[in-house]
Design a protein around this motif. Sequence first.
Motif, PDB file in Angstrom:
ATOM      1  N   ASP A 578       0.866  -1.183   0.000  1.00 33.86           N
ATOM      2  CA  ASP A 578       0.000   0.000   0.000  1.00 33.86           C
ATOM      3  C   ASP A 578       0.904   1.235   0.000  1.00 33.86           C
ATOM      4  O   ASP A 578       1.635   1.495   0.961  1.00 33.86           O
ATOM      5  CB  ASP A 578      -0.917   0.006   1.231  1.00 33.86           C
ATOM      6  CG  ASP A 578      -2.080   0.970   1.068  1.00 33.86           C
ATOM      7  OD1 ASP A 578      -1.856   2.099   0.571  1.00 33.86           O
ATOM      8  OD2 ASP A 578      -3.211   0.597   1.446  1.00 33.86           O
ATOM      9  N   ALA A 579       0.868   1.957  -1.122  1.00 33.01           N
ATOM     10  CA  ALA A 579       1.776   3.100  -1.282  1.00 33.01           C
ATOM     11  C   ALA A 579       1.544   4.174  -0.227  1.00 33.01           C
ATOM     12  O   ALA A 579       2.451   4.953   0.095  1.00 33.01           O
ATOM     13  CB  ALA A 579       1.608   3.704  -2.679  1.00 33.01           C
ATOM     14  N   ARG A 580       0.352   4.253   0.362  1.00 30.68           N
ATOM     15  CA  ARG A 580       0.054   5.318   1.317  1.00 30.68           C
ATOM     16  C   ARG A 580       0.892   5.236   2.580  1.00 30.68           C
ATOM     17  O   ARG A 580       1.178   6.246   3.212  1.00 30.68           O
ATOM     18  CB  ARG A 580      -1.439   5.287   1.670  1.00 30.68           C
ATOM     19  CG  ARG A 580      -2.346   5.623   0.491  1.00 30.68           C
ATOM     20  CD  ARG A 580      -3.804   5.464   0.883  1.00 30.68           C
ATOM     21  NE  ARG A 580      -4.131   4.078   1.207  1.00 30.68           N
ATOM     22  CZ  ARG A 580      -5.314   3.672   1.652  1.00 30.68           C
ATOM     23  NH1 ARG A 580      -6.295   4.564   1.816  1.00 30.68           N
ATOM     24  NH2 ARG A 580      -5.544   2.395   1.922  1.00 30.68           N
ATOM     25  N   VAL A 581       1.292   4.049   2.947  1.00 31.50           N
ATOM     26  CA  VAL A 581       2.073   3.927   4.186  1.00 31.50           C
ATOM     27  C   VAL A 581       3.554   4.172   3.943  1.00 31.50           C
ATOM     28  O   VAL A 581       4.332   4.248   4.897  1.00 31.50           O
ATOM     29  CB  VAL A 581       1.863   2.537   4.827  1.00 31.50           C
ATOM     30  CG1 VAL A 581       0.397   2.327   5.167  1.00 31.50           C
ATOM     31  CG2 VAL A 581       2.391   1.421   3.935  1.00 31.50           C
ATOM     32  N   ARG A 582       3.961   4.261   2.687  1.00 31.28           N
ATOM     33  CA  ARG A 582       5.368   4.541   2.397  1.00 31.28           C
ATOM     34  C   ARG A 582       5.654   6.043   2.337  1.00 31.28           C
ATOM     35  O   ARG A 582       6.801   6.459   2.198  1.00 31.28           O
ATOM     36  CB  ARG A 582       5.772   3.882   1.078  1.00 31.28           C
ATOM     37  CG  ARG A 582       5.712   2.358   1.121  1.00 31.28           C
ATOM     38  CD  ARG A 582       6.552   1.757   0.008  1.00 31.28           C
ATOM     39  NE  ARG A 582       6.053   2.136  -1.315  1.00 31.28           N
ATOM     40  CZ  ARG A 582       5.165   1.427  -2.012  1.00 31.28           C
ATOM     41  NH1 ARG A 582       4.674   0.303  -1.491  1.00 31.28           N
ATOM     42  NH2 ARG A 582       4.762   1.829  -3.212  1.00 31.28           N
ATOM     43  N   VAL A 583       4.608   6.854   2.436  1.00 30.13           N
ATOM     44  CA  VAL A 583       4.780   8.311   2.400  1.00 30.13           C
ATOM     45  C   VAL A 583       5.395   8.778   3.719  1.00 30.13           C
ATOM     46  O   VAL A 583       4.944   8.366   4.801  1.00 30.13           O
ATOM     47  CB  VAL A 583       3.421   9.004   2.167  1.00 30.13           C
ATOM     48  CG1 VAL A 583       3.571  10.526   2.237  1.00 30.13           C
ATOM     49  CG2 VAL A 583       2.841   8.576   0.838  1.00 30.13           C
ATOM     50  N   PRO A 584       6.426   9.614   3.680  1.00 28.09           N
ATOM     51  CA  PRO A 584       6.996  10.135   4.936  1.00 28.09           C
ATOM     52  C   PRO A 584       5.922  10.808   5.790  1.00 28.09           C
ATOM     53  O   PRO A 584       5.045  11.512   5.288  1.00 28.09           O
ATOM     54  CB  PRO A 584       8.047  11.144   4.457  1.00 28.09           C
ATOM     55  CG  PRO A 584       8.444  10.657   3.104  1.00 28.09           C
ATOM     56  CD  PRO A 584       7.201  10.071   2.511  1.00 28.09           C
ATOM     57  N   LEU A 585       5.965  10.547   7.097  1.00 27.39           N
ATOM     58  CA  LEU A 585       5.043  11.068   8.108  1.00 27.39           C
ATOM     59  C   LEU A 585       3.640  10.483   7.991  1.00 27.39           C
ATOM     60  O   LEU A 585       2.687  11.016   8.564  1.00 27.39           O
ATOM     61  CB  LEU A 585       4.985  12.598   8.086  1.00 27.39           C
ATOM     62  CG  LEU A 585       6.320  13.329   8.251  1.00 27.39           C
ATOM     63  CD1 LEU A 585       6.107  14.826   8.327  1.00 27.39           C
ATOM     64  CD2 LEU A 585       7.068  12.829   9.476  1.00 27.39           C
ATOM     65  N   ALA A 586       3.517   9.368   7.250  1.00 30.55           N
ATOM     66  CA  ALA A 586       2.248   8.648   7.258  1.00 30.55           C
ATOM     67  C   ALA A 586       1.990   8.133   8.675  1.00 30.55           C
ATOM     68  O   ALA A 586       2.916   7.739   9.394  1.00 30.55           O
ATOM     69  CB  ALA A 586       2.286   7.492   6.271  1.00 30.55           C
ATOM     70  N   VAL A 587       0.708   8.136   9.090  1.00 32.94           N
ATOM     71  CA  VAL A 587       0.325   7.705  10.443  1.00 32.94           C
ATOM     72  C   VAL A 587      -0.684   6.559  10.317  1.00 32.94           C
ATOM     73  O   VAL A 587      -1.631   6.635   9.512  1.00 32.94           O
ATOM     74  CB  VAL A 587      -0.278   8.876  11.239  1.00 32.94           C
ATOM     75  CG1 VAL A 587      -0.798   8.387  12.593  1.00 32.94           C
ATOM     76  CG2 VAL A 587       0.762   9.980  11.440  1.00 32.94           C
ATOM     77  N   ILE A 588      -0.458   5.537  11.135  1.00 32.22           N
ATOM     78  CA  ILE A 588      -1.358   4.386  11.139  1.00 32.22           C
ATOM     79  C   ILE A 588      -1.790   4.085  12.566  1.00 32.22           C
ATOM     80  O   ILE A 588      -1.209   4.595  13.534  1.00 32.22           O
ATOM     81  CB  ILE A 588      -0.673   3.125  10.549  1.00 32.22           C
ATOM     82  CG1 ILE A 588       0.566   2.754  11.385  1.00 32.22           C
ATOM     83  CG2 ILE A 588      -0.311   3.341   9.085  1.00 32.22           C
ATOM     84  CD1 ILE A 588       1.191   1.425  10.999  1.00 32.22           C
ATOM     85  N   ARG A 589      -2.863   3.258  12.675  1.00 31.43           N
ATOM     86  CA  ARG A 589      -3.252   2.704  13.973  1.00 31.43           C
ATOM     87  C   ARG A 589      -3.569   1.229  13.778  1.00 31.43           C
ATOM     88  O   ARG A 589      -3.956   0.799  12.692  1.00 31.43           O
ATOM     89  CB  ARG A 589      -4.454   3.433  14.561  1.00 31.43           C
ATOM     90  CG  ARG A 589      -5.755   3.220  13.802  1.00 31.43           C
ATOM     91  CD  ARG A 589      -6.898   3.972  14.454  1.00 31.43           C
ATOM     92  NE  ARG A 589      -8.146   3.806  13.719  1.00 31.43           N
ATOM     93  CZ  ARG A 589      -9.285   4.414  14.033  1.00 31.43           C
ATOM     94  NH1 ARG A 589      -9.338   5.233  15.073  1.00 31.43           N
ATOM     95  NH2 ARG A 589     -10.383   4.195  13.320  1.00 31.43           N
ATOM     96  N   PHE A 590      -3.394   0.455  14.848  1.00 32.21           N
ATOM     97  CA  PHE A 590      -3.648  -0.984  14.777  1.00 32.21           C
ATOM     98  C   PHE A 590      -3.711  -1.510  16.203  1.00 32.21           C
ATOM     99  O   PHE A 590      -3.492  -0.769  17.180  1.00 32.21           O
ATOM    100  CB  PHE A 590      -2.561  -1.702  13.965  1.00 32.21           C
ATOM    101  CG  PHE A 590      -1.162  -1.485  14.479  1.00 32.21           C
ATOM    102  CD1 PHE A 590      -0.574  -2.404  15.357  1.00 32.21           C
ATOM    103  CD2 PHE A 590      -0.415  -0.373  14.087  1.00 32.21           C
ATOM    104  CE1 PHE A 590       0.713  -2.222  15.820  1.00 32.21           C
ATOM    105  CE2 PHE A 590       0.867  -0.182  14.540  1.00 32.21           C
ATOM    106  CZ  PHE A 590       1.445  -1.103  15.412  1.00 32.21           C
ATOM    107  N   THR A 591      -4.016  -2.770  16.332  1.00 33.01           N
ATOM    108  CA  THR A 591      -4.045  -3.408  17.650  1.00 33.01           C
ATOM    109  C   THR A 591      -3.100  -4.595  17.655  1.00 33.01           C
ATOM    110  O   THR A 591      -2.877  -5.243  16.625  1.00 33.01           O
ATOM    111  CB  THR A 591      -5.458  -3.895  18.021  1.00 33.01           C
ATOM    112  OG1 THR A 591      -5.899  -4.824  17.026  1.00 33.01           O
ATOM    113  CG2 THR A 591      -6.422  -2.726  18.116  1.00 33.01           C
ATOM    114  N   VAL A 592      -2.513  -4.848  18.811  1.00 33.71           N
ATOM    115  CA  VAL A 592      -1.754  -6.075  19.061  1.00 33.71           C
ATOM    116  C   VAL A 592      -2.367  -6.679  20.323  1.00 33.71           C
ATOM    117  O   VAL A 592      -2.154  -6.151  21.429  1.00 33.71           O
ATOM    118  CB  VAL A 592      -0.255  -5.800  19.247  1.00 33.71           C
ATOM    119  CG1 VAL A 592       0.473  -7.112  19.582  1.00 33.71           C
ATOM    120  CG2 VAL A 592       0.335  -5.165  18.003  1.00 33.71           C
TER     121      VAL A 592
END
Length: 654
Positions: A578-592
């Motif tokens: 997914d190219a969107r997560v390779r953008v500098p300062l991209a922010v994600i959320r997830f659970t572990v």
Amino acid sequence: MPGPRLSKGQNLPLPDYVRRIRVVIGWTDPQIDIDASALLLGSNGKVASDSDFVFYNQPASPGGSVRFLGISATDDGVEARIAMDLSTLSSAIRSVAVVGSLDSHSFGALGDLTLTIVDENEHVLAEYITVDATTESALQFGEVYRHGNGWKVRAIGQGWASGLAGLATDFGVDVDGEAGLEPAEVSVESSAPEPSRSAMPPVEIAHHDIGSPYRLWTQARKFCDYELTVEPQYLPAIRSLYPRDFPEKDGELRPVVELIPEPNGPLGQWAVSVRTADRTIGYLGTEDARRWAGVVRRIIASGFVPTTSSRIWAREDDGFDGVEFRAYVQLSLGDPDDAIPLNEPPAAPYTMLPRSSIVQVTKEDEYFDSLRKFVPHKGFGLLFVTLGESVPDTGRGKPHVEVRVDGEKVGQLTPQMSQRFLPMIRHLRERGLITACWADITGSAVAAKLRIDAIKANEATSEVLDGPPATIPKLGSALPDPLAYDLTPLRTKLVPLAPIPPLPTAPIPAEPPEGSVVRFEKGGRYNYVAVRRGNRWETTATGDWGSINEAMAWTQLASRVRKFDIATAWSPIDPRDDARVRVPLAVIRFTVGATYIAAINVRVGGRQDGDWYTTITAQAEERLPLSACPDWSEIVQSGRQIQVVTAWAPIRVS
């Protein structure tokens, strides 16, 4: 960025898109004026009429296609500018010659001179540097000429030892060849504005109220020469000069400042505070305050406030320990011996001309007996001088400007230079005003030189010509002991000002709801995200240090950060690619497992899959299969419900 450098005789086509240009003649000696001009030439290489000769006394061609813009000082010396609109030039004009002449010097004495062609955006199109001028007193620097459907510029560097008269004659301009003119003058009437007789109010001798400003005469014309030491306790006062929301770029101010002695203040009897806008922004150094004591106290004792110009440069950053404000302050001071003129202002109604370029007075040797009394012991000083018109009683000479000090003639301006002042002097005389200006004198017991610094007629604005007279307060007598001055006329002014308190803490915005993700930066280059989990915000800080810790209450976090953005839209990602997560300062959320995590890609040219910082604390890291700084492959392997932020909104104070 420099443009192409031309050699003598070389030509260069101007770009097709260029229609408006400026031709700049530059030289380094501010004491010498080059009379720059332009001649609009037909196919025969001559002007069609005298109106095609554009210079200081006729600053525009018919229709305004070519205009003389005047002379101004620069960091490198002096420059004269001529504007040309090539698109509106008559088709009968085949070329425009750019020339210059000198009154009493030769071009060989000036060293290198530059001819620079720039477009309307100040981009340099061509440059020519003269290197071989010798005895010439007139010079053609270059020409702009038609070539097919376009225009070219040529470097010429051809001179005339016969000065302006020889140059003008060769180009077909009528020259007044009367004997006694030095040099001959072009027969073009002055274009200075005629006085509006109906708009001339009666003029009275100037009166200055107690507490009026007195501008130091030493203040530099273009720069500030004294660096003020800014102590921390005066930073809030300087910060208060700027808006509450500090400019995005570094802020620069140029306020007028006051120099106020504080003999009864806590810093001792010699203290001199620097104030602006009813704030103290610092103090002169101890030794400097003693050197300036005589000047500032004499002005205060006379009932006036010493002022000068300043430059304040400041910036405000989000530092690791909160907002950091830094400021640098420079003042125009110079030498205190030159801060006050050696003589008094004229007693009759007068107006003081603004400063411009320096002009040498001539024939001082003929009036040395009058001039010598004004030469100070150290050999240099500043003076009030007046400029008047002198009309010869007999002979074929023309009117010229005579220079007087305290009513005594001490020299004159050359006939050519006089023509640049006389229209303004006559205009002011009709208003009942003497023309006064700033001058400096350099000399000894056997010789002296005098220079004036004032605008010429073509530089005069309506404010100068028809506005209220510009005058300078008259001071009381100088005393040998600075402490002997009676400062009671402004005693209330000498009380130290109360310090300015720091800006109050900015209001904290309302805390976003559970699960919110915010982003912010510190220090101008460190980027963070934080996620709310219960009563605390877990951040991408790598430890408990500085102003951003791993976990903080909202009141702590919001008080240390000025601006937040909150994530308002999310989108699931394709974990395979997914190219969107390779953008500098991209922010994600997830659970572990049961742990809710946010992460930011801080890559700026590193690995393609990024460098990720997460909101995992050191305590959580011990029990999770994921580190605080994982690879993307680890996030994909361990994380569930991974989403990327697709929209942000600023958090505002409610």
